[in-house]
Write a protein that holds these residues in place. Sequence first.
Motif, PDB file in Angstrom:
ATOM      1  N   ALA A 112       0.800  -1.215   0.000  1.00 25.59           N
ATOM      2  CA  ALA A 112      -0.025  -0.067   0.150  1.00 25.59           C
ATOM      3  C   ALA A 112       1.025   1.336   0.183  1.00 25.59           C
ATOM      4  O   ALA A 112       0.677   2.355  -0.610  1.00 25.59           O
ATOM      5  CB  ALA A 112      -1.066   0.128   1.122  1.00 25.59           C
ATOM      6  N   TYR A 113       2.183   1.288   0.710  1.00 25.44           N
ATOM      7  CA  TYR A 113       2.482   2.528   0.998  1.00 25.44           C
ATOM      8  C   TYR A 113       4.147   2.681   0.419  1.00 25.44           C
ATOM      9  O   TYR A 113       4.511   3.738  -0.125  1.00 25.44           O
ATOM     10  CB  TYR A 113       3.004   2.685   2.437  1.00 25.44           C
ATOM     11  N   TYR A 142      -1.004  13.156   8.610  1.00 25.30           N
ATOM     12  CA  TYR A 142      -1.843  11.997   8.790  1.00 25.30           C
ATOM     13  C   TYR A 142      -2.188  12.039  10.146  1.00 25.30           C
ATOM     14  O   TYR A 142      -2.964  11.156  10.353  1.00 25.30           O
ATOM     15  CB  TYR A 142      -1.181  10.719   8.406  1.00 25.30           C
ATOM     16  N   GLU A 150      -6.463  10.540  -7.127  1.00 28.56           N
ATOM     17  CA  GLU A 150      -6.058   9.799  -5.695  1.00 28.56           C
ATOM     18  C   GLU A 150      -5.588  10.913  -4.630  1.00 28.56           C
ATOM     19  O   GLU A 150      -6.148  10.983  -3.636  1.00 28.56           O
ATOM     20  CB  GLU A 150      -5.343   8.765  -5.448  1.00 28.56           C
ATOM     21  N   GLU A 197      -7.360  12.144  -1.121  1.00 27.43           N
ATOM     22  CA  GLU A 197      -6.825  12.090   0.167  1.00 27.43           C
ATOM     23  C   GLU A 197      -6.791  13.461   0.678  1.00 27.43           C
ATOM     24  O   GLU A 197      -7.099  13.676   1.977  1.00 27.43           O
ATOM     25  CB  GLU A 197      -5.252  11.893  -0.102  1.00 27.43           C
ATOM     26  N   HIS A 202       2.228   8.314  -4.419  1.00 27.43           N
ATOM     27  CA  HIS A 202       1.874   9.057  -3.325  1.00 27.43           C
ATOM     28  C   HIS A 202       0.970   8.236  -2.510  1.00 27.43           C
ATOM     29  O   HIS A 202       0.045   7.755  -2.795  1.00 27.43           O
ATOM     30  CB  HIS A 202       1.336  10.511  -3.679  1.00 27.43           C
ATOM     31  N   HIS A 203       1.041   8.701  -1.228  1.00 23.33           N
ATOM     32  CA  HIS A 203       0.176   8.132   0.030  1.00 23.33           C
ATOM     33  C   HIS A 203       0.177   9.055   1.244  1.00 23.33           C
ATOM     34  O   HIS A 203       1.301   9.255   1.567  1.00 23.33           O
ATOM     35  CB  HIS A 203       0.229   6.661   0.348  1.00 23.33           C
TER      36      HIS A 203
END
Length: 470
Positions: A38-39, A242, A328, A332, A45-46
């Motif tokens: 996922a990361y 986050y 995405e 976010e 980018h996340h």
Amino acid sequence: MKNKKNFLYGIIIIATLFFVIFGEGTPLSYVYGGDTEAYYLNFHHHIGVAPGYPLFIHVIQVLFGDSLYLHVTAAIQIALLVFSIFWLIRTIDKIFQLKVWEVLLVWGFSMLPFVMLLPEDPIGHELMTESLTYPLFYLFIAETAKGIIWKKRKHLVWSFVICALQMWIRPQMLFCFAVLGVSVVYLEISERMKTGKKKGFWKNWAVRCVLCALCIFAGIKAVSGLTVVYEKVFFDAPALDYSDQTLVQRLLYLAQEEDQELFADEQIKAIYAETWDRMEEKQTVQVYYGNSWKKWSEMFQAFGTNSRILGTVIREELDQEGILAKDEIGQEIQVSDISHEIAQKLLKKYWKEHLALTVQLLPKSFISTVFFHKKQFYDLIWIATCLVYLASGIVGILQLIKRKHMNSAEFMLLVMAASIINALGCDLVLAGLQRYMTYTLGMTWIGLFLLVRPLWDRTNKGNLTEEEKL
């Protein structure tokens, strides 16, 4: 004796290498962790992911190609892990002049975190940030210990560099800056008590402490600035925080259905109401768990579920209104903004309950720094953990006051400070999983051994204060 020790170090390096390569059950390969795909892979980018680790993997991919880069990543991690264990043992041996059997005992203790985390987290092979931060933390403690025990500030400079690198890899490691700050204050105060007041502005201990605080603050801002640059250059995206999404999952756990009335915005009110209905359906609110810290694992699963529910509801509601971002990164940003609004309202109402929840969860965090987790023995394990901290703190402080065996006291108190600061920080903001807390597990037992060592070794040379006496 020196040749004998060098031979012993060679044996330890080989034994550690064999354990990491074969003992973790995945020889000559790599392992995906929960966040790997996922990361960290594919270099996309996340939100909230520090750039250090994905950039590390991306550079290796560019250099070695798609077929080899994950194997090379694991190999580098294994090499760093082995080196960090060797460096910590060598540092402790230099400071305390250990005997052969004592070196072996310290080596065994230093391996505890990596054994304890098996089989879920084979540090070294696993493609997760901890595979770099665990070794770097060992190097950090080794350099900081040399700085405060030998009273050599140059080692604290290296500690500062390692702190910045760790934070760029994993934001949790921000706590190391706090540990470094405490270490500098201790060093300056102890030097002031030993040598008396010194003339000159820059030799004043308080001035040096303030200067250190400014340097730490500048270091933190510099790392944050590099993260902003990374996001802009590679993804043309803002560096999103986050922490709101981490905090909101805990506040949702504490919240009530009627809290939807806290929100004047009809859109956010609708999002909260739908989120509450789904949390109630999944039974991820406090009423289903009570006040026992022994259910921490189930509570953490509830936190994570709440976060996923909220993110899903936000996207669905915005999509129904036709305002969901097409890309995405835009989504976010939308999820982050709404999570922030919800978190701020809930925090104003539930800040006391949030602090109480933090205190409630602390036992499992402190247990992770000393022992293992077995629910059927939790009461005994918690009592034993409290006794370890209480006894170590009292003995360490008394040794500092009496100026006897100060090196062992300083090392133990350094480890305790790191454990406490990490536990408080993680449980206040994050969900402190076992792998977040086990950094100091082996060092706690090393410190305990060093504290009791003088009892059977009256001729121990553990009070060297100069590097030159090695």
